[in-house]
Design an enzyme around this catalytic site. Structure first.
Site, PDB file in Angstrom:
ATOM      1  N   TYR A  47      -9.799  14.117  26.528  1.00 11.00           N
ATOM      2  CA  TYR A  47      -9.706  13.106  25.461  1.00 11.00           C
ATOM      3  C   TYR A  47      -8.220  12.873  25.164  1.00 11.00           C
ATOM      4  O   TYR A  47      -7.772  12.985  24.027  1.00 11.00           O
ATOM      5  CB  TYR A  47     -10.435  13.557  24.180  1.00 11.00           C
TER       6      TYR A  47
ATOM      7  N   CYS B 259       0.860  -1.188   0.000  1.00 11.28           N
ATOM      8  CA  CYS B 259       0.000   0.000   0.000  1.00 11.28           C
ATOM      9  C   CYS B 259       0.892   1.232   0.000  1.00 11.28           C
ATOM     10  O   CYS B 259       1.850   1.316   0.765  1.00 11.28           O
ATOM     11  CB  CYS B 259      -0.885  -0.009   1.234  1.00 11.28           C
TER      12      CYS B 259
ATOM     13  N   ASP C 276      -9.362  17.174  22.373  1.00 14.63           N
ATOM     14  CA  ASP C 276      -9.076  16.459  21.118  1.00 14.63           C
ATOM     15  C   ASP C 276     -10.052  15.280  21.021  1.00 14.63           C
ATOM     16  O   ASP C 276      -9.658  14.122  21.136  1.00 14.63           O
ATOM     17  CB  ASP C 276      -7.619  15.962  21.141  1.00 14.63           C
TER      18      ASP C 276
ATOM     19  N   GLU D  37      -9.317  10.611  29.991  1.00 15.42           N
ATOM     20  CA  GLU D  37      -9.514   9.688  28.871  1.00 15.42           C
ATOM     21  C   GLU D  37     -10.411   8.543  29.334  1.00 15.42           C
ATOM     22  O   GLU D  37     -10.292   8.062  30.456  1.00 15.42           O
ATOM     23  CB  GLU D  37      -8.130   9.183  28.406  1.00 15.42           C
TER      24      GLU D  37
ATOM     25  N   CYS E 139     -10.921  16.168  14.431  1.00 14.83           N
ATOM     26  CA  CYS E 139     -10.797  15.384  13.202  1.00 14.83           C
ATOM     27  C   CYS E 139     -12.101  15.427  12.409  1.00 14.83           C
ATOM     28  O   CYS E 139     -12.251  14.719  11.429  1.00 14.83           O
ATOM     29  CB  CYS E 139     -10.388  13.947  13.518  1.00 14.83           C
TER      30      CYS E 139
HETATM   31  N1  SAH Z   1      -5.278  13.229  22.227  1.00 17.78           N
HETATM   32  C1  SAH Z   1      -4.972  11.866  21.910  1.00 17.78           C
HETATM   33  C2  SAH Z   1      -6.181  11.002  21.508  1.00 17.78           C
HETATM   34  C3  SAH Z   1      -7.190  11.631  20.616  1.00 17.78           C
HETATM   35  S1  SAH Z   1      -8.389  10.507  19.960  1.00 17.78           S
HETATM   36  C4  SAH Z   1      -3.892  11.794  20.864  1.00 17.78           C
HETATM   37  O1  SAH Z   1      -3.644  12.778  20.183  1.00 17.78           O
HETATM   38  O2  SAH Z   1      -3.254  10.757  20.711  1.00 17.78           O
HETATM   39  C5  SAH Z   1      -9.767  10.769  21.011  1.00 17.78           C
HETATM   40  C6  SAH Z   1      -9.694  10.040  22.329  1.00 17.78           C
HETATM   41  O3  SAH Z   1     -10.879  10.322  23.066  1.00 17.78           O
HETATM   42  C7  SAH Z   1      -9.622   8.523  22.230  1.00 17.78           C
HETATM   43  O4  SAH Z   1      -8.492   8.078  22.934  1.00 17.78           O
HETATM   44  C8  SAH Z   1     -10.930   8.038  22.892  1.00 17.78           C
HETATM   45  O5  SAH Z   1     -10.767   6.835  23.598  1.00 17.78           O
HETATM   46  C9  SAH Z   1     -11.251   9.169  23.825  1.00 17.78           C
HETATM   47  N2  SAH Z   1     -12.659   9.362  24.214  1.00 17.78           N
HETATM   48  C10 SAH Z   1     -13.777   9.090  23.510  1.00 17.78           C
HETATM   49  N3  SAH Z   1     -14.864   9.508  24.152  1.00 17.78           N
HETATM   50  C11 SAH Z   1     -14.444  10.066  25.318  1.00 17.78           C
HETATM   51  C12 SAH Z   1     -15.113  10.692  26.416  1.00 17.78           C
HETATM   52  N4  SAH Z   1     -16.437  10.831  26.445  1.00 17.78           N
HETATM   53  N5  SAH Z   1     -14.366  11.173  27.416  1.00 17.78           N
HETATM   54  C13 SAH Z   1     -13.017  11.049  27.415  1.00 17.78           C
HETATM   55  N6  SAH Z   1     -12.337  10.458  26.402  1.00 17.78           N
HETATM   56  C14 SAH Z   1     -13.031   9.975  25.369  1.00 17.78           C
END
Ligand code: SAH
Length: 492
Positions: free
Chosen positions: A320, A167, A394, A341, A421
């Site tokens: 998050y 890929c 995030d 998280e 995103c």
């Molecule tokens: N900031 C991190 C992850 C971003 S992805 C990075 O950059 O690597 C978004 C994250 O939010 C995921 O890890 C997911 O598990 C988490 N998530 C999803 N719903 C959530 C909620 N209600 N409260 C807290 N975290 C959550």
């Protein structure tokens, strides 16, 4: 009478827009046609596959006059594969398409004026080479129509495997690893899993590479607890590809299309590989979440840090936070960082990563952002965490929960940095945050998922305040004025 469109109709249409999923959109007498594999500007002949009252999905029959943005895809499987949607578009056009998509959402759903959004935009950051950027690949293993053992990718919307061990978004070394595994399977007569019957052994091969360390992990996802002659396979793989530092076996015995099962066993080498982003080191296990494009991630996080404007004293919440990637970036420049998280394993990784880097000013909590944050806000013992200087969020595609936004507004941080995103939910959330208290100061897109329709955005919000009367008289920047007033208040 209005013309009726039906399945099988062949029409000529010019593509003048693109859907969020990357389908070209053209109008025929006001009737919208969504056509895969087209580029804005293409004049083409299309055939209706599915007709609805106001629109239809159509198949591209022939490009009559190609768009000036049309290019020949680098990958010969681009059309059949479900992975990249924008391979027939020049990269410059792709970047423009993504930035416009975000801009339009901010205007349409966020309620900002076009003039304002343009005035605070920072230009989209693309890659020098929009290929070979993925540090993780998950190849399904199966059989082609002739019954040959293959590794490849699912064709769009189906689970038919298109054989392709190379890929274009992934690393070149993946091909060597996969071919080594396939030839071992053929020699030892090890079967591939068959989704229809639930029989067979090897389901997927997951390959991960820490770009900065060069360490590779191979994880075999197997419909059993073990694989025959697994140690022999390990010694062949590690002899042929010395960069492999970890080989794991993940058992997935369930009849499901979720790729990984719950149990992972190390067959050879280490349990984790490591990677580094801007000097922060991360341990990555087979199942941990880790951003797939480390080059762009590093750039994006530096921008988030820049928007956070830290001086070393601030208290910051990172909601998050996943495995603490952004939190640890922030911690080096902040007084204290609190990460939240939902996934307990990710928080365990975040704590371990903090230790690995000797970072002591980061604390992590497991739970939903919309529950953890209000708990602190309503708990008098957490006084020192109530009014953070900065909140970074995030969230996943669905954006922030309303309760989370509401608590952020109550906590009144000086700045909010929102990494997103999905620009539609970003715009929806900004409308709430910017209704009264916050002002959108800047935004920028980062192309993390080149050749696909997905795009990351980072925005900076500042606490808004009505201009004080003496603002003009003292003649300093409004933000500085506010900071002075705040420090006066604190020293009282
Ligand atoms: N900031 C991190 C992850 C971003 S992805 C990075 O950059 O690597 C978004 C994250 O939010 C995921 O890890 C997911 O598990 C988490 N998530 C999803 N719903 C959530 C909620 N209600 N409260 C807290 N975290 C959550």
């Amino acid at each position: 009478m209005e013309k009726e469109y039906k399945k099988g109709d062949v029409l000529e249409v010019t593509i003048n827009d693109m859907s969020d999923e990357g389908l070209g959109i053209g109008k025929h007498d006001g009737y919208a046609l969504f056509v895969k594999d087209t580029v804005v500007g293409d004049k083409c002949k299309v055939k209706i596959m599915k007709a609805k009252k106001n629109y239809a999905f159509a198949h591209l029959e022939e490009v009559i006059v190609p768009s000036s943005f049309r290019i020949t895809p680098n990958c010969k499987f681009a059309k059949a594969c479900g992975g990249c949607q924008l391979q027939a578009m020049s990269y410059e056009a792709e970047l423009e398409f993504k930035e416009n998509k975000v801009k339009n959402n901010l205007i349409r759903l966020g309620g900002f004026s076009e003039e304002y959004i343009e005035s605070i935009k920072e230009p989209i950051v693309g890659m020098e080479q929009p290929f070979r950027y993925r540090n993780k690949a998950q190849y399904p293993i199966g059989y082609d129509k002739e019954g040959n053992l293959v590794a490849g990718f699912y064709a769009g919307r189906t689970h038919d495997i298109i054989p392709n061990t190379d890929c274009f978004l992934g690393r070149e070394i993946n091909k060597e690893i996969l071919e080594c595994i396939l030839s071992f399977m053929k020699k030892e007569k090890i079967s591939a899993y068959d989704e229809k019957t639930g029989k067979g052994l090897l389901r997927h091969v997951l390959i991960r590479e820490g770009f900065s360390t060069g360490e590779i992990m191979v994880c075999l996802i197997v419909n059993a607890k073990s694989l025959e002659k697994e140690q022999e396979l390990c010694s062949i793989l590690t002899k042929e590809i010395p960069a492999i530092k970890s080989i794991c076996l993940n058992s997935n015995l369930k009849d499901t299309n979720v790729i990984m099962g719950d149990e992972t066993r190390v067959l050879w080498g280490k349990e984790t590989i490591e990677d580094e982003l801007d000097g922060v080191r991360f341990k990555i296990s087979a199942r941990s979440f880790y951003q797939i494009n480390p080059v762009q991630t590093e750039r994006l996080y530096k921008k988030a840090l820049d928007y956070a404007s830290l001086t070393g004293k601030e208290s910051v919440w990172d909601l998050y936070c996943g495995i603490g990637t952004i939190s640890l970036f922030l911690a080096r420049k902040a007084g204290k960082v609190y990460g939240v998280e939902i996934i307990p394993e990710a928080i365990a990784d975040a704590k371990e990563n903090a230790n690995l880097n000797g970072i002591k000013n980061a604390e992590f909590f497991v739970g939903k952002a919309e529950e953890v944050l209000p708990e602190f806000y309503n708990n008098p013992d957490s006084e020192n965490m109530l009014h953070p200087d900065v909140i970074v969020v995030d969230p996943p595609r669905k954006g922030c929960d309303e309760k989370c936004l509401e608590t952020m507004l109550q906590m009144e941080p000086e700045r909010i940095v929102y990494v997103s995103c999905d620009s539609a939910t970003l715009a929806r959330d900004l409308k709430i945050l910017c209704a009264e208290k916050y002002e959108l100061k800047a935004w920028q897109c980062y192309d993390q998922f080149c050749r696909t329709v997905h795009c990351e955005t980072v925005v900076c919000l500042n606490k808004n305040f009505s201009k004080p009367k003496d603002y003009i008289q003292i003649g300093i920047d409004a933000e500085d004025y506010y900071r002075i007033k705040e420090s006066e208040k604190k020293s009282e």
